[in-house]
Each structure stands twice: as structure tokens, then as C-alpha cells.
Design a protein around this motif. Structure first.
Motif, PDB file in Angstrom:
ATOM      1  N   PHE A 354       0.826  -1.209   0.000  1.00 37.85           N
ATOM      2  CA  PHE A 354       0.000   0.000   0.000  1.00 37.85           C
ATOM      3  C   PHE A 354       0.865   1.267   0.000  1.00 37.85           C
ATOM      4  O   PHE A 354       0.325   2.376   0.024  1.00 37.85           O
ATOM      5  N   SER A 355       2.190   1.110  -0.025  1.00 33.24           N
ATOM      6  CA  SER A 355       3.081   2.252   0.156  1.00 33.24           C
ATOM      7  C   SER A 355       2.886   3.348  -0.881  1.00 33.24           C
ATOM      8  O   SER A 355       2.826   4.533  -0.544  1.00 33.24           O
ATOM      9  N   LYS A 356       2.812   2.974  -2.153  1.00 37.17           N
ATOM     10  CA  LYS A 356       2.745   3.992  -3.199  1.00 37.17           C
ATOM     11  C   LYS A 356       1.313   4.375  -3.563  1.00 37.17           C
ATOM     12  O   LYS A 356       1.113   5.344  -4.287  1.00 37.17           O
ATOM     13  N   VAL A 357       0.333   3.636  -3.078  1.00 35.21           N
ATOM     14  CA  VAL A 357      -1.046   3.920  -3.473  1.00 35.21           C
ATOM     15  C   VAL A 357      -1.924   4.384  -2.307  1.00 35.21           C
ATOM     16  O   VAL A 357      -3.006   4.910  -2.533  1.00 35.21           O
ATOM     17  N   VAL A 358      -1.473   4.211  -1.064  1.00 38.21           N
ATOM     18  CA  VAL A 358      -2.212   4.723   0.089  1.00 38.21           C
ATOM     19  C   VAL A 358      -1.283   5.523   0.997  1.00 38.21           C
ATOM     20  O   VAL A 358      -1.438   6.728   1.147  1.00 38.21           O
ATOM     21  N   SER A 359      -0.280   4.841   1.581  1.00 40.53           N
ATOM     22  CA  SER A 359       0.617   5.536   2.509  1.00 40.53           C
ATOM     23  C   SER A 359       1.836   4.684   2.816  1.00 40.53           C
ATOM     24  O   SER A 359       1.689   3.576   3.332  1.00 40.53           O
ATOM     25  N   PRO A 360       3.058   5.188   2.549  1.00 39.66           N
ATOM     26  CA  PRO A 360       4.247   4.416   2.920  1.00 39.66           C
ATOM     27  C   PRO A 360       4.423   4.302   4.430  1.00 39.66           C
ATOM     28  O   PRO A 360       4.949   3.314   4.931  1.00 39.66           O
ATOM     29  N   GLY A 361       3.958   5.321   5.171  1.00 39.32           N
ATOM     30  CA  GLY A 361       4.114   5.287   6.618  1.00 39.32           C
ATOM     31  C   GLY A 361       3.235   4.272   7.314  1.00 39.32           C
ATOM     32  O   GLY A 361       3.447   3.969   8.493  1.00 39.32           O
ATOM     33  N   SER A 362       2.267   3.716   6.600  1.00 38.99           N
ATOM     34  CA  SER A 362       1.420   2.682   7.214  1.00 38.99           C
ATOM     35  C   SER A 362       2.213   1.416   7.497  1.00 38.99           C
ATOM     36  O   SER A 362       1.871   0.648   8.403  1.00 38.99           O
ATOM     37  N   ARG A 363       3.258   1.189   6.716  1.00 38.21           N
ATOM     38  CA  ARG A 363       4.080  -0.023   6.825  1.00 38.21           C
ATOM     39  C   ARG A 363       3.224  -1.282   6.779  1.00 38.21           C
ATOM     40  O   ARG A 363       3.356  -2.204   7.607  1.00 38.21           O
ATOM     41  N   VAL A 364       2.331  -1.330   5.798  1.00 35.81           N
ATOM     42  CA  VAL A 364       1.526  -2.529   5.570  1.00 35.81           C
ATOM     43  C   VAL A 364       1.692  -2.947   4.116  1.00 35.81           C
ATOM     44  O   VAL A 364       1.436  -2.159   3.198  1.00 35.81           O
ATOM     45  N   ALA A 365       2.170  -4.150   3.931  1.00 37.09           N
ATOM     46  CA  ALA A 365       2.335  -4.733   2.600  1.00 37.09           C
ATOM     47  C   ALA A 365       1.894  -6.183   2.687  1.00 37.09           C
ATOM     48  O   ALA A 365       1.437  -6.644   3.737  1.00 37.09           O
ATOM     49  N   GLU A 382       7.203 -14.946  12.420  1.00 35.12           N
ATOM     50  CA  GLU A 382       6.818 -15.226  13.802  1.00 35.12           C
ATOM     51  C   GLU A 382       7.937 -14.889  14.778  1.00 35.12           C
ATOM     52  O   GLU A 382       7.673 -14.515  15.925  1.00 35.12           O
ATOM     53  N   CYS A 383       9.173 -15.013  14.314  1.00 38.69           N
ATOM     54  CA  CYS A 383      10.321 -14.790  15.194  1.00 38.69           C
ATOM     55  C   CYS A 383      11.109 -13.533  14.829  1.00 38.69           C
ATOM     56  O   CYS A 383      12.247 -13.361  15.264  1.00 38.69           O
ATOM     57  N   SER A 384      10.500 -12.657  14.021  1.00 38.84           N
ATOM     58  CA  SER A 384      11.219 -11.425  13.646  1.00 38.84           C
ATOM     59  C   SER A 384      10.266 -10.232  13.708  1.00 38.84           C
ATOM     60  O   SER A 384      10.013  -9.698  14.782  1.00 38.84           O
ATOM     61  N   THR A 385       9.698  -9.849  12.595  1.00 42.35           N
ATOM     62  CA  THR A 385       8.828  -8.667  12.566  1.00 42.35           C
ATOM     63  C   THR A 385       7.443  -8.927  13.147  1.00 42.35           C
ATOM     64  O   THR A 385       6.710  -7.988  13.452  1.00 42.35           O
ATOM     65  N   GLN A 386       7.069 -10.181  13.312  1.00 39.83           N
ATOM     66  CA  GLN A 386       5.761 -10.627  13.814  1.00 39.83           C
ATOM     67  C   GLN A 386       4.625 -10.256  12.862  1.00 39.83           C
ATOM     68  O   GLN A 386       4.139 -11.081  12.123  1.00 39.83           O
ATOM     69  N   ASN A 387       4.152  -9.013  12.873  1.00 38.10           N
ATOM     70  CA  ASN A 387       3.062  -8.633  11.979  1.00 38.10           C
ATOM     71  C   ASN A 387       3.052  -7.107  11.836  1.00 38.10           C
ATOM     72  O   ASN A 387       3.645  -6.407  12.660  1.00 38.10           O
ATOM     73  N   PRO A 388       2.394  -6.589  10.809  1.00 42.60           N
ATOM     74  CA  PRO A 388       2.318  -5.124  10.680  1.00 42.60           C
ATOM     75  C   PRO A 388       1.602  -4.507  11.878  1.00 42.60           C
ATOM     76  O   PRO A 388       0.843  -5.169  12.586  1.00 42.60           O
ATOM     77  N   SER A 389       1.812  -3.224  12.085  1.00 45.68           N
ATOM     78  CA  SER A 389       1.177  -2.493  13.171  1.00 45.68           C
ATOM     79  C   SER A 389      -0.332  -2.712  13.172  1.00 45.68           C
ATOM     80  O   SER A 389      -1.007  -2.554  12.145  1.00 45.68           O
ATOM     81  N   GLY A 390      -0.872  -3.061  14.331  1.00 44.86           N
ATOM     82  CA  GLY A 390      -2.309  -3.253  14.447  1.00 44.86           C
ATOM     83  C   GLY A 390      -3.088  -1.977  14.176  1.00 44.86           C
ATOM     84  O   GLY A 390      -4.169  -2.004  13.577  1.00 44.86           O
ATOM     85  N   ILE A 391      -2.560  -0.836  14.622  1.00 42.98           N
ATOM     86  CA  ILE A 391      -3.236   0.431  14.371  1.00 42.98           C
ATOM     87  C   ILE A 391      -3.301   0.702  12.871  1.00 42.98           C
ATOM     88  O   ILE A 391      -4.336   1.123  12.343  1.00 42.98           O
ATOM     89  N   SER A 392      -2.206   0.442  12.163  1.00 46.21           N
ATOM     90  CA  SER A 392      -2.192   0.639  10.712  1.00 46.21           C
ATOM     91  C   SER A 392      -3.189  -0.274  10.025  1.00 46.21           C
ATOM     92  O   SER A 392      -3.918   0.142   9.124  1.00 46.21           O
ATOM     93  N   GLN A 393      -3.216  -1.538  10.443  1.00 48.18           N
ATOM     94  CA  GLN A 393      -4.168  -2.474   9.840  1.00 48.18           C
ATOM     95  C   GLN A 393      -5.610  -2.035  10.091  1.00 48.18           C
ATOM     96  O   GLN A 393      -6.462  -2.107   9.198  1.00 48.18           O
ATOM     97  N   LEU A 394      -5.888  -1.557  11.288  1.00 48.90           N
ATOM     98  CA  LEU A 394      -7.246  -1.132  11.631  1.00 48.90           C
ATOM     99  C   LEU A 394      -7.668   0.084  10.804  1.00 48.90           C
ATOM    100  O   LEU A 394      -8.792   0.157  10.291  1.00 48.90           O
ATOM    101  N   ILE A 395      -6.753   1.055  10.657  1.00 49.32           N
ATOM    102  CA  ILE A 395      -7.066   2.255   9.865  1.00 49.32           C
ATOM    103  C   ILE A 395      -7.304   1.882   8.409  1.00 49.32           C
ATOM    104  O   ILE A 395      -8.254   2.360   7.771  1.00 49.32           O
TER     105      ILE A 395
END
Length: 536
Positions: A354-365, A382-395
Motif C-alpha cells: 500500500f506504500s505507493k497507493v495509500v501511505s508508505p508510513g502505514s508499513r503494511v504490505a 513469527e520470530c522477527s517482525t511478527q506482523n504489521p502495526s495493528g493500528i495501521s491495519q485497523l485504519i
């Protein structure tokens, strides 16, 4: 709704995927009815995968090949997370959990989040202020029956695949747009495509390996690989990007002794609006590249942040403009089919974002690949980044799913197509007006946000006197910055620094600056070129 060009496929599978029938994919009209037959997992850290949300049509297709032979030792060694796996018991009725380290939602200092978003088709900033809608995400919306996603879930730990709510949206989106021609594809959310690429290198490569990429490529992709001991072998390009005959030549003539490494398994490519060159591979080019990949058992990493920044045909300032696609079907038909849409073997890993079409700062791909490969990525995350920010996913869920839906999202993407078409036209028309064509040339980009300008450095007075390519490139770069215009040097994007450059290029980005600033910047760059080449 998938582009028709993706259906009449000429490539052939090299295993049992050679015999296949591609049924009708999920369409915009089907989504609501199909969702009514599915169930969204809504608990804390609820487990989800794309199979919960794909249409039945997907399962009439053959399975992907297995890729055990190209997985790294690290990837093969990864086991599932015991703590993440234990979350499956949370869905049992009456379960009281004392087993996980999940904090209570009563200690999250947020009651609700309000976001104001545009209502299609009123997408401008002024229209959003006047007509936009406020979407509210509350703490207990699921419990209250007002939403499928809320702060109680989003602010807690989640699964490495991402929330089921956003996983459903990207799964449906993938089927509507790309309709992968094999059955066992999956999606997995990631905290940005850079993280996806870092994981890719570790999952597929060993230290000392080579990857294959275009001769000019995304500098961060190279800078991610180098500390891992992974080198890049360059493939030549033209105005459409990667040349399949050059790819075949590099692989056919691979000399393990001379290179000091085994033959590469991994191709990294940016097929649409390539960074830095702006080149876009036609569907014919993609099919040719795919056939070479089949021949050499090459696995393709399709990095596509600019896929939806494909533009209308370029027209000069005095020419007629090309109208926007009139509906969703016409828009999807206008898109060049992706590698994923022609992948009969399951040999493509698509990095989407979604970086180039919604927001790069969301950090959701998200990534799309065969079930086997996505399972390895899940174990890694599971043992590194875990998952994208929950707040970003919710927005994003509030915007894309609850407010817009797939139809509104396509409206937004059509809007972006026309906005970037205008920006591309501005920079190319400025080049036609201000750059000295005696030494500068270019091809109008058809996607992305980059304009690649070639400079005939051998006509530079210092070249005639014996100065090097690098010295002249630096002189032109400095002449530009002295006139307060910043362009990127082509050498920053060279895949193989051991090969001398014959051409000289500068990358100009037309994504952020307003039209008048773009024009002024190109004018200043033209002045720098005229001064350096003594054309004044």
C-alpha cells in the motif's frame, strides 16, 4: 474482472500444472455474496489464512510446484512458534487463558480512533474536508456488533499472517485483479516490502550466492543483499526493462568456477515503472521472461509497488488528452497482467504494498506465493517482525473495507492513474521544452514515478580530453545541485559495480513536487547540461 489478457496464456507448466482450466475468478459483484458464506475469525491473535476467503473457483486449478531445492538452510530449519500456535485454543468456548503473554485491553490507553476519509469519487483534499466521512474505531466494536475489527484486537499481539480482517481484503483483491492460475496460493501481510525482501533473501539464499536482477535496480534492494553476502548478476535492459535473451545468456553461460558461486535460483525484478529506469515490461516481455525462468528453474520475485501507477498513453502538450477508464472493468483491462497472473508453476513471489497507493508510513504490505513458500515466510515473521502495526491495519480496514470496499478502492486507483498521468506529462513536456536534445534523450514512462534521462557523456568536453565517466557524471550532478535541483545519479543504481558503464543516466522523480516545481527543476537541469557541455 481480471484482465482478459491474463487468460489466454501461452506459457506452459513444466510439471503437472501443464494441463489446466482457469475458471471465472471472483468479481466485485461476487464479494458480498461470498462473504456471507464465510466466517471472520475475530478473537485476539485469531489464526487466519487466505483459504478462508478465496472463492471456490480457485480450487479447480492445479497445485504449485514444490521448491524444497531452493530453500536456504535457515528457512528449512525454522519451526512454528509454540506460543503463536497455542492461540488456536483461544477460540474454544469458555476457554480461560493463562497461557499467553497477552495484556488485557483495559490497559490500552485508547478508547477510540476517528479518521476522516474521502468518499469516492471526491478524492481531492478540498473535497475530503467538505464531503469526507469520519470512520470511528472503538475499543469493543466487535463485542458491540458494530464492526468486525476493533481496538481490543488491533492493539494486541497478532498472528504473523496479519489480521484476518485485512488478510481477507488483500486475498479478495488478489483474486479480483490477478486470479493466480494455480490453486494453493496464499497471502501474508508484512510490515512493508523492504521487510518482505529481506526475508526473501534469507529464505532463498545462502551467503556467497548470486541473485539475478536488472543492470540498474532499486538501490535499497542491493543494499539489503550485500551485508548478507549475496551478490547481484546484472541482466541488460531496454526501454521495456529486463531483456529475456540477456537473462538466458547469463544463466546458460554461468561459470561457477569463475563466479565463485552456484548458478542463481532467484530473479529480482520490478516489472512496472521500474526503479530507477521507469521501464515497464509488456505482457509479451513478461511471458518471454517467464519461459526463460521455466527453462532454468528460476524463481521470480515480482516487486510491484508501482503496478497501479500505470498511466494513460503519453500525449504532447499540444495533443489531445486520453480520457480515464470509464469503469472498473475497463480499468482492470487496461492493466498489464502481472507475473502472478501468468504463473502456472507457482514460481512467482509477488511483493505487493500500500506504500505507493495509500501511505508508505502505514508499513503494511503483503506477499502472494504458493502455500509452501508463504508457510516459510510465516515461520520467519513469527520470530522477527511478527506482523504489521495493528493500528495501521485497523485504519486501512476502516478505509478500504468498511468505507470504500473493493469498488471504491478501484475508484481511488483510477484517480491515481490519472493524477500520475498528469505528473508524467508535466515532466516529459518540460524535458521537451528545456533539455538540450543534442546530448539528452528519454522515453516517456508508462508507469511508476521515475523519469530516466540518458546523457551522451562522450560529447562532454572533458570526455574528449580523457576524463572518466564517473568524473563527468559527478560534474553534471554538482552543476545541477549548484542550481538547486536534485536528480539521482544512475551509477547509484548499478547492480554490478565491477562492470564499467557505457551509458550515463540521471533519475528524476515526479511523484511529490507540484507541476510548477517539476517544470522549474527540469529547466534548471537543462541549464546545468548546457553549461557543462558548453552549449550556451
Amino acid at each position: 474482472m481480471s484482465p482478459p489478457a491474463a487468460v489466454d496464456i501461452e506459457v506452459t507448466g513444466v510439471t503437472d500444472t501443464s494441463s489446466m482450466v482457469i475458471p471465472d475468478p471472483l468479481t466485485l459483484d461476487d464479494v458480498k455474496a461470498w462473504r456471507a458464506k464465510t466466517k471472520m475469525p475475530t478473537g485476539v491473535a485469531a489464526m487466519a489464512n487466505s483459504d478462508m476467503f478465496k472463492s471456490p473457483a480457485c480450487y479447480n486449478k492445479p497445485s504449485a510446484k514444490r521448491w524444497d531445492h531452493i530453500l536456504s538452510a535457515e528457512a528449512k530449519a525454522r519451526k512454528s512458534s509454540t506460543l503463536k500456535a497455542a492461540a488456536k485454543y483461544l477460540k474454544q468456548p469458555g476457554m480461560i487463558s493463562l497461557g499467553g503473554g497477552l495484556p488485557s485491553s483495559e490497559y490500552f490507553p485508547f478508547d477510540h480512533i476517528d479518521i476522516k476519509v474521502p468518499e469516492p469519487p471526491r478524492f481531492s483534499e478540498d473535497e475530503m474536508r467538505k464531503y469526507g466521512k469520519v470512520a470511528r474505531a472503538g475499543r469493543h466494536d466487535i463485542r458491540d456488533g458494530t464492526s468486525e475489527y476493533d481496538l481490543e484486537i488491533a492493539l494486541n499481539y497478532g498472528q504473523a499472517t496479519g489480521s484476518g480482517q485485512m488478510l481477507r481484503f488483500v486475498t479478495e483483491h488478489t483474486e479480483i485483479v490477478h486470479n493466480p492460475p494455480y490453486s494453493d496460493w496464499q497471502c501474508c501481510l508484512t510490515p512493508g516490502s523492504t521487510a518482505s525482501w529481506d526475508a526473501t533473501l534469507r529464505i532463498f539464499c545462502e551467503r556467497g550466492d548470486y541473485i539475478i536482477t536488472e543492470e540498474y535496480t532499486f538501490s535499497t534492494a542491493l543494499e539489503t543483499a550485500h551485508p548478507l553476502g549475496i551478490r547481484a548478476a546484472a541482466v541488460k535492459m531496454d526501454e521495456q526493462g529486463l531483456l529475456p535473451e540477456s537473462l538466458d545468456d547469463v544463466l546458460t553461460n554461468w561459470d561457477e568456477k569463475a563466479r565463485g558461486a552456484r548458478k542463481p535460483y532467484l530473479l529480482y525484478t520490478v516489472p512496472s515503472g521500474q526503479n530507477p529506469t521507469g521501464a515497464t515490461q509488456s505482457i509479451e516481455r513478461r511471458r518471454e521472461v517467464y519461459k526463460v525462468a521455466q527453462k532454468h528453474d528460476l524463481y521470480i520475485v515480482e516487486d510491484e509497488p508501482y503496478y497501479f501507477l500505470q498511466m494513460q498513453p503519453y500525449t504532447r502538450a499540444d495533443g489531445p488528452s486520453v480520457p480515464a477508464p470509464s469503469n472498473h472493468k475497463e480499468f482492470l483491462k487496461a492493466l498489464i497482467p502481472s507475473f502472478l497472473s501468468i504463473d502456472v508453476d507457482g514460481r512467482v513471489l509477488r511483493l505487493d504494498s500500500f506504500s505507493k497507493v495509500v501511505s508508505p508510513g502505514s508499513r503494511v504490505a503483503w506477499i502472494v506465493a504458493s502455500e509452501q513458500i508463504v508457510e516459510r515466510f510465516t515461520r520467519h515473521f513469527e520470530c522477527s517482525t511478527q506482523n504489521p502495526s495493528g493500528i495501521s491495519q485497523l485504519i486501512l480496514f476502516k478505509l478500504l473495507d468498511e468505507q470504500w470496499g473493493h469498488s471504491g478502492y478501484l475508484d481511488w486507483l483510477i484517480n491515481l492513474r490519472m493524477q500520475y498521468t498528469n505528473r508524467r506529462n508535466t515532466i516529459v513536456q518540460a524535458c521537451e521544452k528545456y533539455l538540450p536534445t543534442e546530448v539528452a534523450s528519454w522515453t516517456p514512462p508508462t508507469a511508476g514515478m521515475f523519469h530516466w534521462i540518458q546523457v551522451d557523456w562522450k560529447k562532454h568536453p572533458k570526455a574528449i580530453a580523457g576524463e572518466s565517466h564517473d568524473a563527468i557524471e559527478e560534474a553534471i550532478f554538482n552543476a545541477a545541485t549548484e542550481r538547486n535541483v536534485l536528480v539521482s545519479r544512475g551509477s547509484w543504481f548499478k547492480a554490478d559495480s565491477t562492470v564499467d558503464e557505457d551509458g550515463m543516466f540521471f533519475r528524476a522523480t515526479f511523484a511529490a513536487a507540484p507541476a510548477d516545481k517539476i517544470t522549474e527543476a527540469i529547466k534548471r537541469f537543462g541549464e546545468a547540461l548546457r553549461a557543462e557541455f558548453r552549449l550556451c
